[in-house]
Design an enzyme around this catalytic site. Structure first.
Site, mmCIF file in Angstrom:
data_model
loop_
_atom_site.group_PDB
_atom_site.id
_atom_site.type_symbol
_atom_site.label_atom_id
_atom_site.label_comp_id
_atom_site.label_asym_id
_atom_site.label_seq_id
_atom_site.Cartn_x
_atom_site.Cartn_y
_atom_site.Cartn_z
ATOM 1 C CE LYS A 148 -21.047 39.228 85.185
ATOM 2 N NZ LYS A 148 -20.324 38.043 85.575
ATOM 3 C CG HIS A 178 -21.131 42.532 78.863
ATOM 4 N ND1 HIS A 178 -20.898 41.968 79.908
ATOM 5 C CD2 HIS A 178 -21.969 42.094 78.403
ATOM 6 C CE1 HIS A 178 -21.577 40.592 79.611
ATOM 7 N NE2 HIS A 178 -21.989 41.008 78.593
ATOM 8 C CG ASP A 235 -20.956 34.414 86.541
ATOM 9 O OD1 ASP A 235 -20.019 35.186 86.724
ATOM 10 O OD2 ASP A 235 -21.199 33.669 85.487
ATOM 11 C CG HIS A 240 -24.843 40.307 83.629
ATOM 12 N ND1 HIS A 240 -24.278 41.367 83.528
ATOM 13 C CD2 HIS A 240 -24.184 39.438 83.186
ATOM 14 C CE1 HIS A 240 -22.918 41.165 83.001
ATOM 15 N NE2 HIS A 240 -23.135 39.982 82.905
#
Length: 489
Positions: A148, A178, A235, A240
């Site tokens: 990403k 992750h 981001d 996430h």
């Protein structure tokens, strides 16, 4: 474990040296890699294998996981044997010769699986995949791992996915996040779907609110150019935070098959209530850090960081209230926030339950009346269920205690970090912890009106002092609903 070749594009970069190589070393030290598995780093630097090894040796003491065993001098036997797996090849994504040399080098090794990890800027994904296909490295035993952020918005993400899909099938594409590889996130699924006790209570009748936080003490470091084009929402929140939301809110999958899990996550993303311009104004907060102090050390403001525009309007903090329009979660707010230069390094999921309908026992001032499940992802990994119990003595008064649901402290079993787990999954061909294309597109679709509304407005990000928990408007976002962030409660 199959015989494999793992090719790391961007193999001399920060991600490779700080995360990927240490993760692979830990897997090697734990004897989880096939004895004939090879790791080939590529980069544009004009060095040979010896130069690459020397670079790793020089950085060895800075890589925590490697430093535990091999500290750059080659004294550790595991580190020495690990280095035998490594090679380096100079490859430029715009030049044919490097890829021809790569194909030639791989053809001489009878590997069952070739994993190409693209730890590069996203604009290089398409040309790298085209070059791999040109030299015959798009066969069914080849997998590509995409880091990403995959694009800048919905349109650019789809363009990259279209370009990669011209050469690779969807089940060959591993879009990595992750956070999905962290042990407590996996434990959350086990707790929810492996037990009868918790699952019935994770719904609107019992849950007051859910808070998901990813806070960093670091600033933008040496990534000013990248970050100033990206910002916290692109981001972190689009990837996430929304993935963690899905793990909390998803329905039980029928099986542990990769698509069964990802189908349920996609349903959550589709159920997120769309953000109108009015909702964006009322339910989002964007901030930007000013100079302050971290651990007593002065740090500059965002606009004073290297390679950041002097009048930048890029957000380094974002908080959002999200609502899931389905039967299970209707009316339960999900508060998401992430930021740089915050009070501490913290990643956690906090599920607050409703208070008891009738309070029988005296409760000291400041003691929360709400049970809560706290899943901490960093800096330490744990899962705790907070309860009220009686204070010892001859009076009946309440105190807060917790059940520790994480077995790490009582188990001698080795715990893999997120990158190690996901790299091993890529080698084994397990897609369950990777993001499917339609998931990613739906996440971009949900954040798109936020980006558009922010872009169309002329309101600057709200300032916050480095070393705090973000702008005051973030606390106000929750206080309007009668709640507070976990650390403020």
């Amino acid at each position: 474990m199959p015989v494999f070749d793992l090719v790391i594009f961007g193999g001399t970069g920060d991600l490779a040296c700080r995360k990927l190589i240490p993760a692979l070393f830990n897997a090697h030290r734990a004897r989880l890699l096939h004895a004939r598995g090879r790791i080939l780093a590529t980069g544009t630097e004009p060095i040979d294998r010896a130069g690459f090894i020397a670079m790793l040796e020089a950085r060895g003491r800075q890589m925590a996981q490697v430093g535990e065993a091999g500290t750059g001098g080659g004294a550790d036997a595991d580190w020495d044997s690990f280095l035998h797996r490594l090679d380096y090849l100079q490859v430029d994504a715009t030049q044919d010769s490097g890829f021809e040399a790569l194909a030639a080098g791989l053809s001489g090794h009878a590997s069952e699986v070739v994993v190409c990890y693209l730890a590069t800027a996203p604009h290089l994904f398409a040309p790298i995949c085209a070059q791999l296909a040109r030299v015959g490295l798009s066969k069914r035993n080849v997998r590509v791992v995409l880091e990403k952020p995959l694009g800048h918005d919905l349109e650019s993400s789809e363009a990259i996915n279209d370009a990669v899909a011209r050469f690779f099938e969807e089940d060959q594409i591993y879009r990595i996040d992750h956070y999905l590889g962290k042990e407590p996130v996996q434990n959350l699924m086990a707790i929810r779907f492996g037990n009868i006790l918790f699952e019935p209570f994770l719904r609107r009748e019992w849950v007051r609110d859910v808070q998901i936080t990813i806070a960093e003490e670091l600033g933008v470091e040496q990534r000013g150019t990248f970050y100033d084009r990206t910002g916290a929402l692109r981001d972190m929140l689009q990837s996430h935070l929304l993935q963690l939301l899905c793990m909390v809110a998803m329905e039980p999958p029928a099986t542990l098959d990769a698509d069964a899990i990802r189908d349920e996550k996609l349903k959550v993303l589709k159920a997120l209530r769309p953000m109108s311009p009015r909702c964006v104004a009322e339910r989002t907060v964007r901030g930007q850090y000013r100079q302050g102090a971290i651990d007593g050390r002065p740090v500059p403001g965002y606009r004073d960081e290297p390679d950041v525009a002097a009048h930048s309007q890029t957000e380094t903090f974002v908080a959002v209230r999200a609502d899931i329009a389905n039967w299970r979660w209707a009316g339960v707010p999900f508060y998401l926030r992430t930021g740089k230069r915050m009070a501490s390094r913290l990643a956690e999921i906090v599920i607050h339950f409703h208070r008891a309908p009738h309070e029988l026992f005296p409760r000291p001032p400041g003691l929360s009346a709400h049970n809560r499940l706290v899943i901490t992802l960093q800096p330490d990994e744990s899962i705790r269920l907070y309860l009220l119990t009686k204070t010892p003595g001859d009076t009946i008064a309440l105190r807060e205690t917790y059940l520790d649901l994480d077995l790490a402290s009582s188990s001698s079993e080795r715990r893999a970090d997120a990158y190690e787990r996901l790299l091993l999954d890529a080698i084994h061909g397990r897609l369950g912890l990777f993001v499917r294309r339609d998931e990613q597109a739906q996440a971009w679709h949900w954040v798109k009106p936020i980006l558009q509304t922010w872009s169309a407005g002329n309101q600057a990000p709200k300032p916050y002092t480095a070393g705090t928990w973000g702008p005051a408007a973030s606390s106000a976002l929750l206080s309007r609903d009668g709640v507070a962030w976990h650390e403020e409660a």
